[in-house]
Design an enzyme around this catalytic site. Structure first.
Site, mmCIF file in Angstrom:
data_model
loop_
_atom_site.group_PDB
_atom_site.id
_atom_site.type_symbol
_atom_site.label_atom_id
_atom_site.label_comp_id
_atom_site.label_asym_id
_atom_site.label_seq_id
_atom_site.Cartn_x
_atom_site.Cartn_y
_atom_site.Cartn_z
ATOM 1 N N HIS A 12 0.818 -1.210 0.000
ATOM 2 C CA HIS A 12 0.000 0.000 0.000
ATOM 3 C C HIS A 12 0.858 1.269 0.000
ATOM 4 O O HIS A 12 2.021 1.265 0.425
ATOM 5 C CB HIS A 12 -0.916 0.013 1.212
ATOM 6 C CG HIS A 12 -0.167 0.100 2.520
ATOM 7 N ND1 HIS A 12 0.310 1.286 3.032
ATOM 8 C CD2 HIS A 12 0.186 -0.864 3.402
ATOM 9 C CE1 HIS A 12 0.930 1.060 4.174
ATOM 10 N NE2 HIS A 12 0.868 -0.232 4.426
ATOM 11 N N ARG B 262 -6.125 1.080 3.931
ATOM 12 C CA ARG B 262 -4.991 1.568 3.142
ATOM 13 C C ARG B 262 -4.652 0.624 1.989
ATOM 14 O O ARG B 262 -4.259 1.078 0.912
ATOM 15 C CB ARG B 262 -3.778 1.822 4.031
ATOM 16 C CG ARG B 262 -3.270 0.657 4.854
ATOM 17 C CD ARG B 262 -2.261 1.155 5.877
ATOM 18 N NE ARG B 262 -1.604 0.121 6.667
ATOM 19 C CZ ARG B 262 -2.064 -0.382 7.801
ATOM 20 N NH1 ARG B 262 -3.239 0.049 8.271
ATOM 21 N NH2 ARG B 262 -1.375 -1.296 8.470
ATOM 22 N N GLU C 215 -1.476 -6.457 7.787
ATOM 23 C CA GLU C 215 -0.154 -6.237 8.351
ATOM 24 C C GLU C 215 -0.025 -7.039 9.647
ATOM 25 O O GLU C 215 -1.029 -7.394 10.274
ATOM 26 C CB GLU C 215 0.032 -4.742 8.640
ATOM 27 C CG GLU C 215 1.367 -4.344 9.248
ATOM 28 C CD GLU C 215 2.561 -4.747 8.413
ATOM 29 O OE1 GLU C 215 2.904 -5.949 8.439
ATOM 30 O OE2 GLU C 215 3.146 -3.888 7.732
ATOM 31 N N HIS D 221 0.471 -5.506 2.650
ATOM 32 C CA HIS D 221 1.328 -4.763 3.562
ATOM 33 C C HIS D 221 2.759 -5.305 3.555
ATOM 34 O O HIS D 221 3.013 -6.403 3.056
ATOM 35 C CB HIS D 221 0.752 -4.841 4.976
ATOM 36 C CG HIS D 221 -0.671 -4.410 5.040
ATOM 37 N ND1 HIS D 221 -1.063 -3.128 5.349
ATOM 38 C CD2 HIS D 221 -1.819 -5.096 4.778
ATOM 39 C CE1 HIS D 221 -2.380 -3.042 5.287
ATOM 40 N NE2 HIS D 221 -2.858 -4.228 4.950
#
Length: 345
Positions: A100, A149, A203, A273
């Site tokens: 991202h 994100r 993440e 991520h």
């Protein structure tokens, strides 16, 4: 202090984790796939179920879905089986990985982990630039984490794709959500790309470091301790996940849900991520635990892999290409770009 819930739900996508008393995540391993057709649209839903409980923590249900009908090939529902059929050789397909763009907490130098923070203006620009770099590479399916994100990055990137298909997150978390998100034009459905959001691609959860300033944390705990939490393979931060724990869920999801789509001939993009993608790259490139801890991924720079005859071949570096055209194209990708040129010129 116990870690916060594994991640926040995004929109109406329902997603909950399950942690033990140290905050480590336990993977659910029971998947099912549902497809529903009413004659007007075609919905593909991925459902993951599980149950576990520890001291005060209980599991929820993870569920994501998407509507899709490809112009050439309808989506084949993936299977959990590791039978010989699921490992059969496939034609060449593309796999695109994108970390991202810069988030608001990246900008503030805060540990983000599974806190759901959107992109900065720079992050939006990075996502758009990533889209330009992959604008001539076919995309049939998109997988993102459950965090905004990553989803913003995927959606913004696809605004730049020359094929102009529309990425659609179809919600299957309830019968009402499923009914309200149906598309009633078969022609419109053909011009969409299914987007599947999964917490397994999130993440890694940074536990009690989430929301702390990285420099202040180093001052408090010492640079060596913070470096160990951030860059070791198997040492988690307080009540958080290690890279090894993140890899267990991310790679399992890739093997069970994404790889079958590649085997079925689908070109796939994953927007996720740094740590979940490092975990997947570790699997793709057969890296050791020592090699993966030194792997750095820049925000908004895509990586291209070719999947052919059961093997993953990296064709584009995250720091090399300035546009899609400079990727080391295979004949198949060159023909796809030629078709796009003929279609839009």
């Amino acid at each position: 202090m116990a870690a916060a819930a594994f991640h926040q739900a995004v929109g109406s996508i329902q997603s909950y984790g399950c942690c033990n008393e140290s905050g480590s995540q336990k993977a659910f391993r029971n998947y099912s796939v549902k497809s529903v057709s009413n004659g007007h649209g075609f919905n593909v839903g991925l459902l993951r179920r599980g149950s576990c409980s520890t001291h005060g923590w209980k599991s929820g249900v993870i569920q994501a879905s998407s509507s899709h009908t490809s112009v050439a090939n309808p989506v084949s529902a993936p299977t959990n089986s590791k039978s010989n059929d699921s490992r059969k050789k496939s034609n060449e397909v593309a796999l695109i990985l994108i970390r991202h763009g810069e988030s608001l907490w990246n900008e503030k130098n805060l540990f983000t982990g599974c806190v759901d923070v959107p992109l900065t203006k720079k992050g939006v620009e990075e996502a758009i630039e990533a889209g330009k770099r992959i604008s001539n590479i076919p995309v049939d399916m998109i997988y993102t984490s459950a965090l905004i994100r990553a989803q913003m990055t995927a959606m913004l990137a696809m605004t730049q794709h020359r094929r102009k298909k529309v990425p659609i997150i179809a919600h299957n978390e309830s019968e009402q959500a499923k009914a309200w998100s149906q598309i009633f034009s078969e022609e419109t459905v053909k011009q969409t790309i299914p987007v599947i959001a999964a917490w397994q691609l999130n993440e890694r959860m940074y536990g009690e470091l989430q929301g702390l300033n990285k420099q202040e944390t180093a001052d408090r705990y010492g640079k060596e301790q913070v470096h160990e939490w951030r860059r070791s393979y198997d040492i988690p931060p307080p009540n958080g996940e290690s890279l090894e724990m993140c890899a267990q869920r991310a790679v399992a999801y890739f093997e069970e849900q994404i790889e079958p789509q590649l085997l079925s001939g689908k070109n796939v993009m994953i927007a996720a991520h740094g740590n979940s993608l490092r975990s997947i790259i570790m699997y793709l490139d057969k890296l050791t635990s020592q090699e993966v801890i030194s792997l750095e991924l820049s925000t908004g720079l895509p990586m291209l892999y070719i999947f052919k005859e059961g093997k993953f071949i990296r064709r584009g570096s995250p720091v090399g290409p300035t546009e899609a055209g400079v990727y080391a194209y295979t004949r198949s990708l060159a023909l796809y770009r030629q078709k796009l040129d003929e279609m839009f010129h």
